[in-house]
Scaffold this active site. Structure first.
Site, PDB file in Angstrom:
ATOM      1  CG  PHE B 113       1.772   3.646  -1.043  1.00  0.00           C
ATOM      2  CD1 PHE B 113       1.541   3.341  -2.377  1.00  0.00           C
ATOM      3  CD2 PHE B 113       0.966   3.062  -0.084  1.00  0.00           C
ATOM      4  CE1 PHE B 113       0.519   2.471  -2.742  1.00  0.00           C
ATOM      5  CE2 PHE B 113      -0.055   2.192  -0.437  1.00  0.00           C
ATOM      6  CZ  PHE B 113      -0.273   1.894  -1.780  1.00  0.00           C
ATOM      7  CG  ASP B 182       7.449   3.067   3.039  1.00  0.00           C
ATOM      8  OD1 ASP B 182       7.973   1.977   2.704  1.00  0.00           O
ATOM      9  OD2 ASP B 182       6.230   3.274   3.010  1.00  0.00           O
ATOM     10  CE1 TYR B 207       2.569  -5.362  -0.355  1.00  0.00           C
ATOM     11  CE2 TYR B 207       2.343  -5.913   1.967  1.00  0.00           C
ATOM     12  CZ  TYR B 207       2.192  -5.017   0.933  1.00  0.00           C
ATOM     13  OH  TYR B 207       1.681  -3.771   1.187  1.00  0.00           O
ATOM     14  CE  LYS B 208       4.815  -2.593  -2.260  1.00  0.00           C
ATOM     15  NZ  LYS B 208       3.800  -2.619  -3.332  1.00  0.00           N
ATOM     16  NE  ARG B 354       3.790  -0.270 -10.266  1.00  0.00           N
ATOM     17  CZ  ARG B 354       3.547  -0.480  -8.970  1.00  0.00           C
ATOM     18  NH1 ARG B 354       3.777   0.473  -8.087  1.00  0.00           N
ATOM     19  NH2 ARG B 354       3.060  -1.626  -8.551  1.00  0.00           N
TER      20      ARG B 354
END
Lengths: 395, 395
Positions: B113, B182, B207-208, B354
């Site tokens: 990311f 990560d 938060y995912k 996605r």
């Protein structure tokens, strides 16, 4: 003119409690619970990912920052929210050091909050700089030609002593250094004027006088002369010029936006917004006048009625924030007795009773009640040290 | 066995929406609003400053961390919450570099990311290290004797490609380097086993797939062999051995506690707790099996009904996280049409559609509906590029 009866009514203050610890954690605005509930039900729950645009979550750190800017003498677009105060200290200090690459000395004082000193120590070790810590009254004389950054907390967390921000900033500039001010005990407490003082960076938290709730996000301000050149070490995607381009290389966003790091704390910011709805109507000059009236009345009352206590704050209100400290050899036990009687201040080792006066909701009745209860406790001597230590262990 | 009908029912999913973007922002647990409201009314409002002890705010980052530890194959007392993922990447990477003082090369890949790469670039510049970024498939060969730290995101945010954590960690160790993982797209999505993989540090967001809400706090894990020696550059008071002694010098707290920095985000953590009440009952093996079943069914359905789409994720489920990407030259317009029809995925430039499948609340009906709507949109060709670009500008 600010109506302080109205601002006081906007907070939930528990029945029977005189709360003089808003310099640790401010009370909850009555509207905060509804504001957070609405954010959760109408935004997170319904909008899901589209909330970043539709509900404005993405721009919230700057919009909230603009509301805080007015309280600290900064301009629109100069303040951004996020992270914690320690992280913001790190950002300001590392950016300031990068602006003075030929100098490696950081100067602070022993009245600074320990976390600021820890952060500076960590940066100094990592970047090969030197942290010098002197007594608060020795700061001015310690500013020399080797100084890169002067880093101070304006109002001392124990004594309430207020540094002369314009004078010390000017001295730092004369020496070719930059000045960073931590406003933890200033924002919402005194009349801060960052632009007037010509400061370079400022940081602060919002869970004390600004009533954002436990762990509420911090803020950072950069003077416009540095905003476009400051290089953050903490390069996060939200501080990128185009976060959603997902470039592999970092390009700092324009201005203060580069001080954003990761995803902003949306729920916490909505609680803070409820408090700023109150702050938006407050005149900072009136706030400061009320702060001085409260602390002056408290000092006069305590000194008249509690001869055993020794003032631990500057007597001149111009040199004082919005808190007052008194020393007592059994300070811990006295504070426990006070809290048990509904007067909440706090204790700072070794012997300081600390009382914060938040002009937004504290009033002269709070002052009278605190003085009266304190005098009674000291007079009755029923606060026997052993007993209160024992009680403190239980609760 | 985990009852996924029950876990699905525990979330608020808007009527008529098939939500396949939980890999960006998870939906709200039905219990979250009440949990946060209770925290505000019963804790902040009533306890004020005493909430740090009485309500356990002070220990909350570790207690919540323990609940996350089980989901990622870590042990009790090894995970702590706070800050954002970018800050936690900074902490892990700076601590890892300090453990390899004779080496200065950081290796990552172009599938990482961007924020992780930005953070690494910032650290590299500040500490005089070098960041090397290679293609994901070139990582193994790029691990050499000069390597200090291998820093990867396990599951690629665009393709869903899953790195072989045990194998790459072993290669890094053979070369004398440390490995940081990560878990942003892994935690709550796949069966992570940090201790089994012998990783050195791990970080992630909540938060995912972990449904903590927008901007929910991050987590960090340190392998026990490093926990007592890791030296954080971000030295904050909450990571001090005795925060309330207010010492002027930093002494790191024992173990993972030293990775705490500033005051923890109490309101946000309470929202996350509501989600963990659901996660506490989930078997991670069952979750992984369900994730594979969902993504396999989606790939099979799309390939059968949408010949224009090209799979952009590994075909082998063992090499895939819980998301699937497909490429289409007008990907942006197609995604806008999908969202308008109630199937919410997202678009990543230049041409990737996605779709995230969160086993906790997505089911095979979501898969069927997504395939059906996608096929209809592509067949009808009513998603004319110009039109949808125009629509996107308006909404």
């Amino acid at each position: 003119m600010t109506d302080f009866t109205k601002t006081r009514a906007a907070f939930h203050l528990p029945d029977g409690m005189t709360y003089l610890d808003g310099n640790s954690l401010g009370p909850m605005p009555r509207a905060a619970a509804d504001r957070v509930a609405a954010m959760m039900a109408d935004e997170w729950s319904q909008m899901l990912i589209t909330g970043w645009n539709k509900a404005g979550w993405y721009v919230q750190p700057r919009k909230v920052g603009d509301r805080i800017a007015r309280l600290i003498g900064a301009g629109d677009g100069q303040v951004v929210m996020g992270d914690t105060l320690s992280i913001k200290v790190f950002q300001a200090l590392s950016a300031a050091l990068a602006l003075r690459p030929d100098r490696r000395v950081i100067l602070s004082d022993s009245g600074n909050f320990p976390s600021d000193l820890y952060v500076a120590e960590g940066i100094a070790r990592a970047l090969g700089a030197t942290l010098r810590v002197v007594a608060p009254e020795a700061v001015e004389a310690a500013i020399g030609p080797d100084l890169a950054v002067l880093m101070l907390t304006e109002v001392d967390y124990r004594t309430g002593r207020r540094h002369d921000m314009p004078a010390l900033t000017a001295r730092a500039h004369e020496a070719g250094a930059l000045a960073i001010w931590d406003l933890a005990h200033s924002a919402g407490a005194v009349d801060v004027d960052l632009l007037g003082a010509d400061a370079d960076f400022a940081v602060g938290c919002t869970y004390k006088y600004l009533n954002g709730g436990p762990g509420a996000p911090a803020f950072i301000w950069t003077h416009p002369r540095h905003a476009e050149v400051a290089e953050p070490i903490l390069q996060g995607w939200m501080g990128h010029a185009a976060p959603f381009a997902f470039d592999q290389e970092y390009r700092p966003a324009p201005g203060i936006e580069r001080m954003r790091v990761g995803t902003p704390p949306v729920i916490a910011l909505s609680a803070l917004e409820a408090s700023l709805d109150i702050w938006d109507h407050v005149d900072m000059g009136a706030l400061r006048a009320r702060s001085i009236a409260l602390t002056e009345a408290f000092i006069a009352g305590v000194e008249a009625q509690c001869p055993d206590l020794v003032l631990n704050s500057p007597r001149d209100p111009a040199m004082r924030g919005s808190q007052v400290g008194f020393c007592h050899p059994q300070g811990y036990a006295v504070m426990q007795a006070l809290i048990a009687a509904g007067v909440v201040g706090d204790f700072r080792a070794p012997d300081v009773l600390r009382f914060g006066f938040a002009p937004l909701y504290n009033d002269l009745d709070d002052v009278s009640r605190a003085v009266e209860v304190l005098a009674r406790i000291l007079r009755d001597a029923s606060w026997d040290q052993e007993e209160f230590h024992r009680k403190a262990d239980v609760t």
